[in-house]
Structures are given as C-alpha cells and as structure tokens.
Design an enzyme around this catalytic site. Structure first.
Site, PDB file in Angstrom:
ATOM      1  CG  LEU A 113       4.004   5.639  -5.744  1.00 28.13           C
ATOM      2  CD1 LEU A 113       3.208   5.055  -6.894  1.00 28.13           C
ATOM      3  CD2 LEU A 113       3.560   7.049  -5.453  1.00 28.13           C
ATOM      4  N   GLY A 158       9.604   5.835  -5.807  1.00 33.72           N
ATOM      5  CA  GLY A 158       9.215   7.206  -5.499  1.00 33.72           C
ATOM      6  C   GLY A 158      10.167   7.882  -4.523  1.00 33.72           C
ATOM      7  CG  ASN A 181      11.517  -0.828  -7.168  1.00 36.69           C
ATOM      8  OD1 ASN A 181      11.008   0.283  -7.171  1.00 36.69           O
ATOM      9  ND2 ASN A 181      11.201  -1.748  -6.289  1.00 36.69           N
ATOM     10  CD  GLU A 182       9.664   3.777 -10.173  1.00 36.91           C
ATOM     11  OE1 GLU A 182      10.773   3.241 -10.326  1.00 36.91           O
ATOM     12  OE2 GLU A 182       9.517   4.841  -9.547  1.00 36.91           O
TER      13      GLU A 182
HETATM   14  C1  LIG Z   1       0.190   6.493 -15.012  1.00 37.02           C
HETATM   15  C2  LIG Z   1       0.225   7.064 -13.662  1.00 37.02           C
HETATM   16  C3  LIG Z   1       1.244   6.435 -12.797  1.00 37.02           C
HETATM   17  C4  LIG Z   1       1.735   7.446 -11.845  1.00 37.02           C
HETATM   18  C5  LIG Z   1       2.532   6.762 -10.851  1.00 37.02           C
HETATM   19  C6  LIG Z   1       3.626   7.624 -10.343  1.00 37.02           C
HETATM   20  C7  LIG Z   1       4.696   6.711  -9.963  1.00 37.02           C
HETATM   21  C8  LIG Z   1       5.916   7.422  -9.598  1.00 37.02           C
HETATM   22  C9  LIG Z   1       6.985   6.444  -9.414  1.00 37.02           C
HETATM   23  C10 LIG Z   1       6.906   5.789  -8.100  1.00 37.02           C
HETATM   24  C11 LIG Z   1       6.620   4.458  -7.971  1.00 37.02           C
HETATM   25  C12 LIG Z   1       6.731   3.856  -6.646  1.00 37.02           C
HETATM   26  O1  LIG Z   1       7.137   4.435  -5.675  1.00 37.02           O
HETATM   27  S1  LIG Z   1       6.284   2.227  -6.487  1.00 37.02           S
HETATM   28  C13 LIG Z   1       6.798   1.781  -4.859  1.00 37.02           C
HETATM   29  C14 LIG Z   1       7.920   0.828  -4.960  1.00 37.02           C
HETATM   30  N1  LIG Z   1       8.504   0.668  -3.648  1.00 37.02           N
HETATM   31  C15 LIG Z   1       9.082  -0.464  -3.283  1.00 37.02           C
HETATM   32  O2  LIG Z   1       9.146  -1.403  -4.054  1.00 37.02           O
HETATM   33  C16 LIG Z   1       9.671  -0.500  -1.899  1.00 37.02           C
HETATM   34  C17 LIG Z   1       9.286  -1.784  -1.218  1.00 37.02           C
HETATM   35  N2  LIG Z   1       9.899  -1.825   0.103  1.00 37.02           N
HETATM   36  C18 LIG Z   1      11.156  -2.251   0.304  1.00 37.02           C
HETATM   37  O3  LIG Z   1      11.934  -2.560  -0.604  1.00 37.02           O
HETATM   38  C19 LIG Z   1      11.580  -2.398   1.726  1.00 37.02           C
HETATM   39  O4  LIG Z   1      10.423  -2.345   2.553  1.00 37.02           O
HETATM   40  C20 LIG Z   1      12.571  -1.330   2.200  1.00 37.02           C
HETATM   41  C21 LIG Z   1      12.119   0.104   1.886  1.00 37.02           C
HETATM   42  C22 LIG Z   1      13.941  -1.583   1.556  1.00 37.02           C
HETATM   43  C23 LIG Z   1      12.740  -1.427   3.754  1.00 37.02           C
HETATM   44  O5  LIG Z   1      13.042  -2.736   4.096  1.00 37.02           O
HETATM   45  P1  LIG Z   1      12.902  -3.192   5.608  1.00 37.02           P
HETATM   46  O6  LIG Z   1      13.429  -4.597   5.685  1.00 37.02           O
HETATM   47  O7  LIG Z   1      13.541  -2.175   6.490  1.00 37.02           O
HETATM   48  O8  LIG Z   1      11.367  -3.135   5.944  1.00 37.02           O
HETATM   49  P2  LIG Z   1      10.201  -4.142   5.455  1.00 37.02           P
HETATM   50  O9  LIG Z   1      10.080  -5.204   6.485  1.00 37.02           O
HETATM   51  O10 LIG Z   1      10.408  -4.537   4.044  1.00 37.02           O
HETATM   52  O11 LIG Z   1       8.951  -3.189   5.499  1.00 37.02           O
HETATM   53  C24 LIG Z   1       8.388  -2.732   6.706  1.00 37.02           C
HETATM   54  C25 LIG Z   1       6.896  -2.601   6.513  1.00 37.02           C
HETATM   55  O12 LIG Z   1       6.665  -1.573   5.561  1.00 37.02           O
HETATM   56  C26 LIG Z   1       5.866  -2.070   4.499  1.00 37.02           C
HETATM   57  N3  LIG Z   1       6.227  -1.390   3.260  1.00 37.02           N
HETATM   58  C27 LIG Z   1       7.425  -1.386   2.653  1.00 37.02           C
HETATM   59  N4  LIG Z   1       7.409  -0.639   1.534  1.00 37.02           N
HETATM   60  C28 LIG Z   1       6.152  -0.139   1.434  1.00 37.02           C
HETATM   61  C29 LIG Z   1       5.491   0.693   0.489  1.00 37.02           C
HETATM   62  N5  LIG Z   1       6.140   1.217  -0.590  1.00 37.02           N
HETATM   63  N6  LIG Z   1       4.208   0.986   0.689  1.00 37.02           N
HETATM   64  C30 LIG Z   1       3.560   0.488   1.767  1.00 37.02           C
HETATM   65  N7  LIG Z   1       4.122  -0.305   2.686  1.00 37.02           N
HETATM   66  C31 LIG Z   1       5.406  -0.626   2.528  1.00 37.02           C
HETATM   67  C32 LIG Z   1       6.147  -3.559   4.469  1.00 37.02           C
HETATM   68  O13 LIG Z   1       5.093  -4.273   3.860  1.00 37.02           O
HETATM   69  C33 LIG Z   1       6.254  -3.859   5.940  1.00 37.02           C
HETATM   70  O14 LIG Z   1       4.964  -3.964   6.484  1.00 37.02           O
HETATM   71  P3  LIG Z   1       4.589  -5.015   7.640  1.00 37.02           P
HETATM   72  O15 LIG Z   1       4.942  -6.362   7.099  1.00 37.02           O
HETATM   73  O16 LIG Z   1       3.142  -4.812   7.883  1.00 37.02           O
HETATM   74  O17 LIG Z   1       5.466  -4.621   8.791  1.00 37.02           O
END
Ligand SMILES: CCCCCCCCC/C=C/C(=O)SCCNC(=O)CCNC(=O)[C@H](O)C(C)(C)COP(=O)(O)OP(=O)(O)OC[C@H]1O[C@@H](n2cnc3c(N)ncnc32)[C@H](O)[C@@H]1OP(=O)(O)O
Length: 271
Positions: A113, A158, A181-182
């Site tokens: 997401l 996601g 990791n939600e």
């Molecule tokens: C009831 C109803 C319920 C309904 C709800 C339905 C839910 C369904 C289930 C889904 C739930 C989800 O997906 S919740 C999402 C959870 N996702 C995460 O936790 C992923 C977080 N990200 C990471 O772990 C890392 O970024 C990773 C992907 C490993 C890449 O690492 P890197 O070192 O290569 O890159 P980073 O430096 O961390 O990130 C680069 C840039 O991208 C941004 N960025 C990273 N992840 C991002 C993200 N998900 N969204 C936006 N921006 C993100 C960072 O802030 C940085 O921005 P700048 O600093 O500006 O450059």
C-alpha cells in the site's frame, strides 16, 4: 467495484492508521517517478502508464506485466486501477492465456500500500483507496489467465498479497524480503487477505506468517510457502515463462473452470 468491509476498522483507520503510517515512513513527495510503457507486438491499454506490458512469445499467449511505480512500486490508487483494467482486458482477450507479473525496479517487487496516501486523508478517501487495492487483488486472484509472480525484489505486505494472488510464485535470490508485515505496521489484517493467505499456505502456516509479521529471506519464504521456487535473478523470467508454458498446456476450458471453482469459495471474503 468491490466494496471493502471497514466496519470493524473504521475508527482505527480514522484515528490511528495515518499516524502509524507517518511514523513508519518519512512522509514526503516520494512517489513522483517517471513511468515507462511498452509493448512488443500489440497494445493492451491500461489507460495509464504505470505498468509496462510485454507480449513477447510467438503466439501472443503470454503477457508480462511489469509494475513501474518508482521508487518502490507502492500501490497508488491510479496504479491499482490501471492493473485492474489491464487484467480485465486480458481476461476478455481470448488470445491471452498466461500472465507473468514482475517489476521494472531492480530490487523491489512491491512495497504494498502507498502508506503516504493515508496521511491526512478523510475516512471516505481512505476507504475508497483501500477498495481500489482490494478490487485489483480480487481481479488478479480470480483472473481466468494462468498467473505467475516473478518476484525480483522485496515483496512487502500488499506486495506480498499481489504475489499471493498468483497461482505460482518464483523469487529471485538476493538480499530481499517477502512477508506480510501488516501487524507490525499497525494494520489489522483484513479477512480477505487472511483468506488468500490461508488458500496459499494452509491455515497453520498462514497464522504464523500473519501474526508474526515477519519479513522472510527468499529461502525462508520458500520454507513457509510464500514462494514456490527460488532462482538466480538472471533466470527469473525464463523460469517463470517455462512454468507458465506448462500451466497453459492444459486444456483452456477445464483449467479455467477448475480455477474458478477452486477460488470461488473465497469470494465470500472478498465481496
Ligand atoms: C479494514 C480495511 C483495511 C484494508 C487494507 C488492505 C490492506 C491490505 C494489506 C496491505 C497492507 C500494506 O501494504 S501496508 C504497507 C506496508 N509496506 C511496508 O511496510 C513497506 C515499507 N518499505 C520498505 O520496507 C522499504 O522501503 C523497501 C520496500 C524494502 C525498499 O527499501 P529501500 O531501502 O530500497 O527504499 P527506501 O529508502 O526504504 O524507500 C524509498 C522511498 O520509498 C518510500 N516508501 C517505501 N515504502 C513505501 C510505501 N509502502 N508507501 C509509500 N512510500 C514508500 C520511502 O519512504 C522512501 O521515500 P523517500 O525517503 O522520500 O525517498
């Protein structure tokens, strides 16, 4: 449009989630990447440029979709809608039989997401955003096409869900993580995501994977069944194509109907 059941989580979403999302990430203008778009033989239009489309086999039966939302393939509403449209168009195109889903980014399949999209948004906006993701996942999960996720980097939350919607998952070796990791991020796992996970992993393993929120290395992901195969990065697409070729060798009609029957049990969670 699939409706999201947000009753139980509505107050959570309104009050807590945006704050958690902010804390989890540096909020900034970080999803302003440039988008590529290409196709070798014929165009399947997504109506946007967030996904690259390639149809490079001689029969145009196999389509490769490359997610292309820099920097981490966070699932923006526009991306979700583009993916939904593409998969529906391919479903309607009798020539297409198989789909490989991968990413243009070298180290990230998808970060899930778009957490930044939750910041400072109203309840209705967040609900609408969630529903675009769920509709995309539902469309992929129920696609009549044979589907293989070629996971070429991190597949988080996601991003992992998108892969779980596919029938077969191949992951590249490397310093990548794959997991749901939600609970760590602060999102109570929606029932439909749990159902998809149980479908792929079995109940006991799915519970461990979901409740731990653990991010797995490729080998660990293989052990718990989040992926079916781990291969060297250079082999990822060819291995995925080989698997897909085997999958689509089966008669189209019996395969399509069997997939529908297998997966329809889960639709009650999705609608
Ligand atoms: C009831 C109803 C319920 C309904 C709800 C339905 C839910 C369904 C289930 C889904 C739930 C989800 O997906 S919740 C999402 C959870 N996702 C995460 O936790 C992923 C977080 N990200 C990471 O772990 C890392 O970024 C990773 C992907 C490993 C890449 O690492 P890197 O070192 O290569 O890159 P980073 O430096 O961390 O990130 C680069 C840039 O991208 C941004 N960025 C990273 N992840 C991002 C993200 N998900 N969204 C936006 N921006 C993100 C960072 O802030 C940085 O921005 P700048 O600093 O500006 O450059």
């Amino acid at each position: 449009m699939v409706k999201v059941n947000v009753d139980m989580a509505s107050s959570f979403i309104r009050a807590v989630l945006p704050r958690l999302a902010c804390r989890h990430l540096k909020i900034g203008n970080n999803c302003n990447g440039r988008y590529l778009y290409g196709c070798n033989k014929r165009w399947v239009s997504s109506g946007s440029d967030l996904v690259q489309v390639e149809q490079d086999d001689s029969d145009n039966e196999i389509v490769v979709l490359k997610m292309n939302v820099k920097p981490v393939n966070a699932c923006t509403a526009e991306f979700n809608n583009a993916m939904t449209k593409l998969i529906k168009d391919l479903d309607a195109d009798e020539q297409s039989k198989g789909l490989i889903l991968t990413s243009t980014l070298p180290n990230v399949f998808s970060a899930g997401l778009q957490l930044t999209a939750l910041h400072g948004k109203s309840y209705d906006e967040i609900k609408e955003y969630f529903s675009t993701f769920q509709t995309m996942a539902h469309t992929l999960f129920t696609s009549r096409l044979a589907t293989v996720a070629a996971i070429n980097g991190h597949a988080i939350a996601g991003g992992c869900v998108i892969a779980l919607c596919c029938e077969y998952r191949v992951m590249a070796e490397g310093k990548f993580h794959n997991g749901l990791n939600e609970v760590i991020v602060g999102i109570p796992m929606p029932a439909w995501v749990s159902a998809y996970t149980v479908y792929a992993l079995g109940t006991n393993t799915a519970e461990k994977v979901i409740l731990s929120g653990k991010k797995h290395t490729p080998r660990e992901a293989l052990q718990v069944g989040l992926v079916d195969q781990v291969v060297p990065p250079d082999d990822l697409i060819q291995v995925s194509k080989n698997i897909l070729s085997d999958l689509i060798k089966v008669g189209d009609y019996p395969r399509r109907l069997s997939k529908e029957r297998l997966r329809k049990e889960l639709l009650m969670f999705s609608l």
